[in-house]
Design an enzyme around this catalytic site. Structure first.
Site, short mmCIF file in Angstrom:
data_model
loop_
_atom_site.label_atom_id
_atom_site.label_comp_id
_atom_site.label_asym_id
_atom_site.label_seq_id
_atom_site.Cartn_x
_atom_site.Cartn_y
_atom_site.Cartn_z
N GLY A 47 10.49 -8.30 76.78
CA GLY A 47 10.44 -6.90 76.38
C GLY A 47 9.13 -6.61 75.67
O GLY A 47 8.56 -7.51 75.04
N GLN A 52 2.93 -2.33 70.62
CA GLN A 52 2.45 -3.72 70.55
C GLN A 52 1.10 -3.91 71.23
O GLN A 52 0.44 -4.92 71.02
CB GLN A 52 3.49 -4.68 71.13
CG GLN A 52 4.78 -4.76 70.30
CD GLN A 52 5.78 -5.70 70.93
OE1 GLN A 52 6.57 -5.30 71.77
NE2 GLN A 52 5.74 -6.96 70.54
N CYS A 95 9.46 -12.58 69.12
CA CYS A 95 8.71 -11.35 69.36
C CYS A 95 7.28 -11.73 69.73
O CYS A 95 6.69 -12.60 69.09
CB CYS A 95 8.71 -10.50 68.09
SG CYS A 95 7.81 -8.95 68.25
N LEU A 96 6.73 -11.06 70.75
CA LEU A 96 5.37 -11.38 71.17
C LEU A 96 4.35 -11.05 70.07
O LEU A 96 3.25 -11.59 70.08
CB LEU A 96 5.01 -10.62 72.46
CG LEU A 96 5.82 -11.05 73.70
CD1 LEU A 96 5.46 -10.17 74.89
CD2 LEU A 96 5.59 -12.52 74.02
N HIS A 137 15.95 -4.39 69.77
CA HIS A 137 14.72 -4.98 69.22
C HIS A 137 13.51 -4.11 69.60
O HIS A 137 12.66 -3.81 68.75
CB HIS A 137 14.59 -6.40 69.77
CG HIS A 137 13.30 -7.10 69.44
ND1 HIS A 137 13.27 -8.31 68.77
CD2 HIS A 137 12.00 -6.80 69.70
CE1 HIS A 137 12.01 -8.69 68.62
NE2 HIS A 137 11.22 -7.79 69.19
N GLU A 138 13.44 -3.69 70.86
CA GLU A 138 12.28 -2.90 71.33
C GLU A 138 12.29 -1.49 70.73
O GLU A 138 11.24 -0.96 70.37
CB GLU A 138 12.25 -2.83 72.85
CG GLU A 138 12.13 -4.17 73.58
CD GLU A 138 11.04 -5.07 73.05
OE1 GLU A 138 10.01 -4.56 72.57
OE2 GLU A 138 11.23 -6.30 73.09
N HIS A 141 10.82 -1.40 67.38
CA HIS A 141 9.35 -1.37 67.37
C HIS A 141 8.84 0.08 67.32
O HIS A 141 7.81 0.36 66.71
CB HIS A 141 8.78 -2.03 68.63
CG HIS A 141 8.62 -3.51 68.53
ND1 HIS A 141 7.82 -4.11 67.59
CD2 HIS A 141 9.15 -4.52 69.27
CE1 HIS A 141 7.86 -5.43 67.75
NE2 HIS A 141 8.67 -5.71 68.76
NI NI Z 1 9.16 -7.62 69.49
#
Ligand code: NI
Length: 172
Positions: A47, A52, A95-96, A137-138, A141
Site C-alpha cells: 500500500g 509518501q 510502512c515504506l 493504515h493508508e 497517512h
Molecule cells: Ni505506511
C-alpha cells in the site's frame, strides 16, 4: 510511469501533513496513481499513500497480490470509512516510510469504505482481514497519522530516536 522516492523517517514534517481531497479524477490523477503503483511495487510494498511521495492529495494504491500472483491494483481517491466493526484484530504492520520496523497494531477487523475509483465513479466496498488493516493504515497517512502512533509512546520514541541517530551517522 516514473519511480518516485519515498519519504522516510526521520523526515516527519511532510508525512504529518493532512492531504486534500482531489476535485475530480482526471488524467493527471491516473498518471500519479501509476507512478505510485510502480514505486510501491519496486519497494516492494502492499500500500502507498500519495503523501509518501510528497504529494498531499487523498490518493492511495493498494495491491495485496502475493509474489507470482497476477497484480490486482486498487486505485482509491478521497476514501472515507463509513463503518467499522466493534470487533478488533491485530496485525504486525510495517510502512515504506518506516523501513525495517514492524509492530503489532490493533484496529477494527472490518470496515466499509466509500471512495472514487480510477474512472472517478463513487464506490463502496467492505473489507476485512489484511485489506481492512491496509486500507486503515493508508487512510491514516492522508491525515498525517503513522502506524507508530497506534503503539506505546515508549516504543514510538525508541523508533524515532533510532531514525534520527541513523541520519546523524549518515546511514540514511
Ligand atoms: Ni505506511
Amino acid at each position: 510511469m516514473t519511480l518516485r522516492s519515498i519519504i522516510t523517517l526521520p523526515d516527519e514534517k511532510i508525512l504529518r501533513e493532512v492531504s486534500k481531497p482531489v476535485g475530480a479524477v482526471d488524467n493527471a490523477t491516473r498518471r500519479l496513481w501509476d507512478d505510485m503503483l510502480e514505486t510501491m511495487y519496486e519497494a516492494p510494498g502492499i500500500g502507498l499513500a500519495a503523501i509518501q511521495i510528497g504529494v498531499p492529495q487523498r490518493l492511495l494504491v493498494v495491491d495485496l497480490a502475493k509474489e507470482g500472483e497476477e497484480a490486482k491494483p486498487l486505485f482509491v481517491a478521497n476514501p472515507e470509512i463509513t463503518w467499522s466493526s466493534e470487533q478488533q484484530s491485530d496485525y504486525e504492520e510495517g510502512c515504506l516510510s518506516i523501513p525495517d520496523y514492524y509492530e503489532m497494531v490493533t484496529r477494527p477487523a472490518e470496515i466499509r469504505m466509500r471512495y472514487l475509483d480510477r474512472q472517478g465513479e463513487a464506490k463502496e466496498i467492505e473489507a476485512q482481514g489484511l485489506l481492512a488493516t491496509c486500507l486503515q493504515h493508508e487512510i491514516d497517512h492522508l491525515d498525517g497519522i503513522l502506524f507508530i502512533d497506534h503503539i506505546s509512546k515508549l516504543k514510538r520514541d525508541r523508533v524515532l530516536k533510532k531514525f534520527m541517530k541513523a541520519q546523524k551517522l549518515g546511514k540514511l
